[in-house]
Motif scaffolding. Structure first.
Motif, PDB file in Angstrom:
ATOM      1  N   GLU A 254       0.839  -1.199   0.000  1.00 16.32           N
ATOM      2  CA  GLU A 254       0.000   0.000   0.000  1.00 16.32           C
ATOM      3  C   GLU A 254       0.880   1.258   0.000  1.00 16.32           C
ATOM      4  O   GLU A 254       0.601   2.226  -0.716  1.00 16.32           O
ATOM      5  N   GLY A 255       1.956   1.234   0.769  1.00 16.50           N
ATOM      6  CA  GLY A 255       2.852   2.401   0.809  1.00 16.50           C
ATOM      7  C   GLY A 255       3.470   2.674  -0.543  1.00 16.50           C
ATOM      8  O   GLY A 255       3.495   3.814  -1.024  1.00 16.50           O
ATOM      9  N   LYS A 256       3.969   1.624  -1.167  1.00 18.90           N
ATOM     10  CA  LYS A 256       4.598   1.785  -2.486  1.00 18.90           C
ATOM     11  C   LYS A 256       3.555   2.205  -3.530  1.00 18.90           C
ATOM     12  O   LYS A 256       3.788   3.121  -4.326  1.00 18.90           O
ATOM     13  N   ASN A 257       2.381   1.548  -3.492  1.00 26.96           N
ATOM     14  CA  ASN A 257       1.351   1.869  -4.500  1.00 26.96           C
ATOM     15  C   ASN A 257       0.896   3.321  -4.380  1.00 26.96           C
ATOM     16  O   ASN A 257       0.716   4.020  -5.386  1.00 26.96           O
ATOM     17  N   ALA A 258       0.723   3.778  -3.109  1.00 28.58           N
ATOM     18  CA  ALA A 258       0.278   5.159  -2.901  1.00 28.58           C
ATOM     19  C   ALA A 258       1.303   6.136  -3.492  1.00 28.58           C
ATOM     20  O   ALA A 258       0.933   7.131  -4.133  1.00 28.58           O
ATOM     21  N   PHE A 259       2.566   5.835  -3.285  1.00 32.23           N
ATOM     22  CA  PHE A 259       3.613   6.704  -3.837  1.00 32.23           C
ATOM     23  C   PHE A 259       3.519   6.747  -5.355  1.00 32.23           C
ATOM     24  O   PHE A 259       3.521   7.824  -5.967  1.00 32.23           O
ATOM     25  N   LEU A 260       3.406   5.587  -5.969  1.00 29.10           N
ATOM     26  CA  LEU A 260       3.377   5.539  -7.440  1.00 29.10           C
ATOM     27  C   LEU A 260       2.093   6.163  -7.996  1.00 29.10           C
ATOM     28  O   LEU A 260       2.091   6.759  -9.076  1.00 29.10           O
ATOM     29  N   GLU A 261       0.991   6.034  -7.220  1.00 29.16           N
ATOM     30  CA  GLU A 261      -0.300   6.579  -7.689  1.00 29.16           C
ATOM     31  C   GLU A 261      -0.500   8.027  -7.233  1.00 29.16           C
ATOM     32  O   GLU A 261      -1.563   8.609  -7.428  1.00 29.16           O
ATOM     33  N   LYS A 262       0.518   8.597  -6.605  1.00 27.18           N
ATOM     34  CA  LYS A 262       0.507   9.998  -6.156  1.00 27.18           C
ATOM     35  C   LYS A 262      -0.719  10.293  -5.290  1.00 27.18           C
ATOM     36  O   LYS A 262      -1.476  11.228  -5.531  1.00 27.18           O
ATOM     37  N   ARG A 263      -0.952   9.452  -4.290  1.00 26.94           N
ATOM     38  CA  ARG A 263      -2.043   9.650  -3.332  1.00 26.94           C
ATOM     39  C   ARG A 263      -1.510   9.370  -1.931  1.00 26.94           C
ATOM     40  O   ARG A 263      -0.399   8.837  -1.771  1.00 26.94           O
ATOM     41  N   ASP A 264      -2.316   9.727  -0.912  1.00 30.97           N
ATOM     42  CA  ASP A 264      -1.922   9.408   0.458  1.00 30.97           C
ATOM     43  C   ASP A 264      -2.143   7.917   0.703  1.00 30.97           C
ATOM     44  O   ASP A 264      -3.159   7.364   0.268  1.00 30.97           O
ATOM     45  N   PRO A 265      -1.212   7.254   1.418  1.00 23.70           N
ATOM     46  CA  PRO A 265      -1.445   5.834   1.707  1.00 23.70           C
ATOM     47  C   PRO A 265      -2.578   5.675   2.725  1.00 23.70           C
ATOM     48  O   PRO A 265      -2.746   6.531   3.612  1.00 23.70           O
ATOM     49  N   ASP A 266      -3.331   4.583   2.608  1.00 20.85           N
ATOM     50  CA  ASP A 266      -4.385   4.277   3.578  1.00 20.85           C
ATOM     51  C   ASP A 266      -3.959   3.068   4.393  1.00 20.85           C
ATOM     52  O   ASP A 266      -4.224   1.926   4.033  1.00 20.85           O
ATOM     53  N   PHE A 267      -3.278   3.368   5.510  1.00 21.59           N
ATOM     54  CA  PHE A 267      -2.810   2.263   6.353  1.00 21.59           C
ATOM     55  C   PHE A 267      -3.840   1.869   7.416  1.00 21.59           C
ATOM     56  O   PHE A 267      -3.642   0.892   8.127  1.00 21.59           O
ATOM     57  N   LYS A 268      -4.951   2.652   7.498  1.00 17.85           N
ATOM     58  CA  LYS A 268      -5.933   2.410   8.573  1.00 17.85           C
ATOM     59  C   LYS A 268      -6.609   1.058   8.435  1.00 17.85           C
ATOM     60  O   LYS A 268      -7.051   0.474   9.405  1.00 17.85           O
ATOM     61  N   LYS A 269      -6.682   0.574   7.199  1.00 15.91           N
ATOM     62  CA  LYS A 269      -7.431  -0.670   6.974  1.00 15.91           C
ATOM     63  C   LYS A 269      -6.684  -1.920   7.449  1.00 15.91           C
ATOM     64  O   LYS A 269      -7.252  -3.003   7.464  1.00 15.91           O
ATOM     65  N   PHE A 270      -5.427  -1.764   7.822  1.00 20.67           N
ATOM     66  CA  PHE A 270      -4.644  -2.949   8.173  1.00 20.67           C
ATOM     67  C   PHE A 270      -4.752  -3.266   9.663  1.00 20.67           C
ATOM     68  O   PHE A 270      -4.822  -2.358  10.489  1.00 20.67           O
ATOM     69  N   PRO A 271      -4.799  -4.554  10.000  1.00 25.35           N
ATOM     70  CA  PRO A 271      -5.013  -4.948  11.401  1.00 25.35           C
ATOM     71  C   PRO A 271      -3.830  -4.584  12.303  1.00 25.35           C
ATOM     72  O   PRO A 271      -2.689  -4.545  11.843  1.00 25.35           O
ATOM     73  N   LYS A 272      -4.192  -4.246  13.535  1.00 25.71           N
ATOM     74  CA  LYS A 272      -3.130  -4.021  14.544  1.00 25.71           C
ATOM     75  C   LYS A 272      -3.195  -5.221  15.489  1.00 25.71           C
ATOM     76  O   LYS A 272      -3.976  -5.240  16.430  1.00 25.71           O
ATOM     77  N   PHE A 273      -2.412  -6.215  15.192  1.00 27.12           N
ATOM     78  CA  PHE A 273      -2.493  -7.451  15.988  1.00 27.12           C
ATOM     79  C   PHE A 273      -2.067  -7.183  17.430  1.00 27.12           C
ATOM     80  O   PHE A 273      -1.109  -6.450  17.673  1.00 27.12           O
ATOM     81  N   PRO A 274      -2.819  -7.776  18.387  1.00 31.46           N
ATOM     82  CA  PRO A 274      -2.453  -7.505  19.784  1.00 31.46           C
ATOM     83  C   PRO A 274      -1.119  -8.173  20.152  1.00 31.46           C
ATOM     84  O   PRO A 274      -0.705  -9.109  19.519  1.00 31.46           O
TER      85      PRO A 274
END
Ligand code: S0N
Length: 274
Positions: A254-274
């Protein structure tokens, strides 16, 4: 009865044989006239073979052994030992077996020492740095350094002590005695002892079992076990593989794709495992 298998040559060298069979690479030190002692050229060839083992996708496990039934390796070739190291054909003194130690530990695949006779001096250290050791009943183990004017205070002593304990490691180095395969197994520096005629069968069997396991899991276990001893360097190798696994995750992509697509990355959708 030893099973006959057809090893195919991967690459021809002068001092070693480098062969392949069903996912297994076998490196054989081929200098039986000096009990498979290594000279600088031998190590240069083994380093190249190790690099090929690292790169080739069809190589899963590496076996290191010696030609014949007398010796696995008798250490540095005393005929070419000069001041400053072992003198190569180029006239330069080297201790490049140390590079091989590092390469064996760094290789992200298991390396098995198949000890078929004497594992002495630097040859003993070679089996010590391998991940596993399978030995034939006729194998003899020992260090000679303090007897012949050398020592390996690196992996050859500190890692040896992890196998056999501090007292035994000091005994092995201070007294320069020779030990049978059975004694080496009891000490914890050999995984299994078998008759010479079944040494390769047993080793290949162990390779086949490891090839049924997850290569990434084996890789991370090797890294973790090394890191405990290798300090910052070991941590770097472990961290490198953690990064490799992160690259495989959608979150990293997602980080790489956001950079290439010139948009902000959306990291909120990823799980935060306990
Ligand atoms: C292996 C031994 C015990 C076998 O004895 P055996 O059965 O009586 O056979 P031999 O007649 O002695 O040997 C058969 C032939 O093989 C030759 N040979 C054996 N070993 C070597 C060798 N290392 N170099 C050159 N030739 C060797 C014999 O000469 C004989 O040949 P012929 O028939 O023509 O006479 C016995 O052979 C033995 O003890 N060998 C020497 C073991 C030894 O001391 N090795 C060197 C130890 N040092 C190192 O390995 C250095 C490692 C190193 O590079 C290093 C790296 C990092 C930090 C430090 C070091 C360091 O310097 O330690």
């Amino acid at each position: 009865m030893a099973e006959k298998r057809k090893w195919e040559t991967i690459k021809s060298f002068n001092d070693i044989k480098f062969e392949f069979f069903e996912g297994i690479a076998k490196i054989t030190i081929n200098r039986p006239e000096v009990y498979n002692a290594f000279r600088p050229e031998t190590n240069i060839e083994m380093l190249e073979a190790m690099d090929i083992c690292r790169e080739r996708q069809d190589i899963n496990v590496v076996v290191l052994t010696g030609e014949g039934d007398k010796a696995f390796c008798s250490g540095g070739d005393q005929n070419v030992k000069g001041s400053g190291g072992y003198i190569g054909e180029d006239g330069v003194p080297r201790l490049n077996v140390l590079d091989l130690h590092k390469r064996i530990r760094e290789l992200p695949k298991p390396v098995i020492a198949m000890v078929n006779g004497y594992a002495i001096g630097g040859g003993h250290v070679l089996h010590v740095v391998c991940d596993l050791t399978i030995a034939s009943e006729n194998a003899i183990f020992g260090q000679t350094g303090p007897k012949v004017g050398s020592f390996d205070a690196g992996f050859g002593s500190s890692y040896l002590a992890r196998h056999v304990g501090q007292k035994k490691a000091r005994e092995i180095w201070f007294l320069c005695k020779q030990y049978t395969a059975a004694e080496a197994e009891t000490m914890g520096m050999v995984n299994k002892v078998v008759p010479l005629e079944s040494l390769e069968d047993e080793t290949v069997e162990w390779c086949k079992i490891m090839m049924q396991r997850s290569p990434m899991a084996l890789r991370m276990i090797k890294r973790g076990l090394n890191a405990e001893l290798d300090g910052q360097r070991g941590l770097m190798e472990f961290a490198g593989d953690a990064t490799l696994m992160f690259y495989l995750m959608e979150e990293a992509q997602e980080g790489k794709n956001a950079f290439l697509e010139k948009r902000d990355p959306d990291f909120k959708k990823f799980p935060k495992f306990p």
